[in-house]
Write an enzyme that holds these catalytic residues in place. Structure first.
Site, PDB file in Angstrom:
ATOM      1  N   GLY B 111       0.749  -1.314   0.024  1.00 40.07           N
ATOM      2  CA  GLY B 111      -0.366   0.354   0.057  1.00 40.07           C
ATOM      3  C   GLY B 111       0.765   1.408   0.502  1.00 40.07           C
ATOM      4  CB  CYS B 141      -1.527  -9.407  -2.950  1.00 39.55           C
ATOM      5  SG  CYS B 141      -2.822  -7.969  -2.853  1.00 39.55           S
ATOM      6  CG  ASN B 142      -2.638  -8.274  -7.919  1.00 37.20           C
ATOM      7  OD1 ASN B 142      -3.046  -9.171  -7.967  1.00 37.20           O
ATOM      8  ND2 ASN B 142      -3.477  -7.161  -7.848  1.00 37.20           N
ATOM      9  CG  HIS B 221      -5.898  -9.727  -6.811  1.00 40.25           C
ATOM     10  ND1 HIS B 221      -7.317  -8.856  -6.800  1.00 40.25           N
ATOM     11  CD2 HIS B 221      -5.561  -9.678  -5.683  1.00 40.25           C
ATOM     12  CE1 HIS B 221      -6.662  -8.156  -5.707  1.00 40.25           C
ATOM     13  NE2 HIS B 221      -5.553  -8.142  -5.247  1.00 40.25           N
TER      14      HIS B 221
END
Lengths: 337, 337
Positions: B111, B141-142, B221
């Site tokens: 973030g 995460c991605n 995702h």
């Protein structure tokens, strides 16, 4: 003289094509065919469409529901010049024989294979090739949406290759049987997906591959496009080409259309019947040229985008209008696009 | 000697990193920090973690909930050698000053911007560059999911370019405030998305662009990858490279793992804590070479995949282990990967 059109299968696509045909001044609905009584059949009768049962054994069902039928599909086919077949997929071969027997031309939808008719149709890309044909297949909603932009870009700049991810709505809004509620499903898992070859049924020379995923939504498909063009161009060049096309609607997130949900709300506010969006919704502010490659997002209303294509296909096959652009203009005007 | 680790922010990521740290034999949790009492804080205490309030003014809140706190973040930082910051984004600069004041090393999550630490971390790609560092950012995460496969493929075959569509879960499973319930949202609308440049913060030489869409799901995702490789290779070559990686799990639709939902069910059945899937889930039967380009699908559990990376980052920054592969092995073994 108005062309006599029958609609076989009065579901999501059939009912929309019926209304679009009825809105034209050079064609009329001689009857619609349903297998079972339903609210849709009742509304069809209220609209003045003659209702026919798919077969004799279905007539009793309609009688029980106190609905009068004008006869069976067989009888309707004697009245019609052309039938729009919007029955569920994989019944093509069977019905084809029936239509041939009655000497009626026929249009199928994207659920059938290209091989059934040997010809796949898109109003902008190959109208003239449909002139006088007996059998035609209007390609699926996704393929129609892809062909519209690829044909436009290929004509203007040449498409070297297109790599597209299709995020598909998993079910139509009225479908209560289909999932997923909360998941992403690579579908088909085998890559690339069949959507690329389906585009090639209309634009055989374009290098396109596709990957498709079912998503937990009912409203629209969303395409993420990455395209290499032959000619160098700017983002403005792309906008200028797309905005001139008859069935592409450019929208902007600045106007608060940021999702498929807002695109559908937009169609409703436009006063569209059933809230339908017949055009490709292309996000203008997503159009980007990066390292010489084009990127953009478009949304496709799966229930609606093939509807005007069916109307044009009727005009081409019956040779009511020789020029594709004129038919598109006529269809669009009658619908209010 | 075990390394003394503090966790600042005990939400989705913080609580998972705490448990993963506690599972290692060369590090321990000296305390976790929360601003407010919650079921998570209570369970943390039951697990034996010392609970600290973010600031003095928060202590009263905990007292009202009859929860004992060991002190404030300030006091905890005097006990810790390193802090894993899993607070909500954009508080980085402020906390950085505090950590510096206390002479504590710190790890942030994706973030925060790369610039906060000047160094972005992935266990497999750049462990050795993290050795001894005071500040590190574990990428999102991605990005973690992308770096894992791109690093593996680049090392084995060379990546000429990667074009990726990210279908993002819109909200975490416990998030009741976020939508959409039924829509697809191109996000960001401006293309290409920031995920490509974020991969470049770790693998600067790779030509990658990304397009991202929020989808109505909470579970994982899903990435649709199209990659051009420098060396020619077969689908089996790809499988053989990916299956050797420590944090890639190959699955097959033939085993009835056809969606993100089934991938999550699989993690639960494996007995994983909280049903977490720490590895990239790559569909083996999606791996395809077509016209010389590679295609495949992978799913990323947004709550979990960065957790083992945080553990490795601790080991690198405190120089507990000089070799990345050894740390990965240790982390994986303790977690049961």
């Amino acid at each position: 003289m108005t062309a006599k059109v029958a609609i076989n299968g009065y579901g999501t696509i059939g009912k929309r094509v019926a209304d679009a045909v009825a809105a034209q001044d050079d064609m009329e609905i001689v009857g619609i065919v349903k297998t079972r009584p339903s609210f849709e059949a009742k509304i069809a009768q209220d609209k003045g469409y003659a209702l026919y049962a798919a077969a004799k054994e279905n007539i009793e069902d309609f009688k029980k529901s106190k609905m009068e039928v004008s006869g069976t599909l067989d009888e309707l086919l004697d009245e019609a010049e052309i039938v729009v077949d919007a029955t569920p997929g994989d019944t093509g071969e069977e019905y084809k024989k029936l239509y041939e027997k009655h000497g009626v031309k026929a249009i199928w939808q994207g659920g059938e294979e290209h091989e059934l008719t040997g010809f796949s149709f898109n109003s902008e890309a190959n109208y003239s090739e449909a002139l006088g044909r007996d059998f035609t297949r209007v390609v699926s909603c996704n393929t129609t949406g892809l062909v519209r932009v690829l044909y436009a870009l290929d004509t203007a700049f040449g498409v070297k290759k297109a790599r597209v991810t299709l995020m598909r709505r998993a079910a139509d809004p009225n479908d209560i049987k289909t999932g997923p509620i909360n998941a992403l499903i690579p579908d088909p898992i085998k890559l690339p997906s069949h959507h690329g070859p389906d585009v090639n049924s209309i634009l055989p020379h374009i290098d396109i591959t596709t990957m498709a995923v079912k998503t937990s939504t009912t409203l629209m498909h969303l395409h993420a496009l990455n395209i290499e063009l032959k000619k160098k161009c700017t983002e403005d060049d792309i906008v200028n080409v797309l905005k001139e096309r008859p069935r592409i609607r450019l929208v902007s997130s600045k106007d608060r259309i940021k999702s498929t949900a807002e695109a559908m709300e937009f169609a409703k506010d436009l006063g569209r019947p059933r809230g339908d969006m017949w055009e490709n919704v292309v996000w203008k502010d997503s159009i980007a040229i990066n390292k010489g490659e084009l990127y953009f997002f478009q949304a496709i209303h799966q229930e609606a985008d093939v509807v005007p294509e069916n109307v044009d296909a009727i005009r081409a096959m019956l040779e009511i209008e020789k020029d594709g652009a004129s038919s598109i203009k006529k269809t669009n005007k009658a619908l209010g696009i």
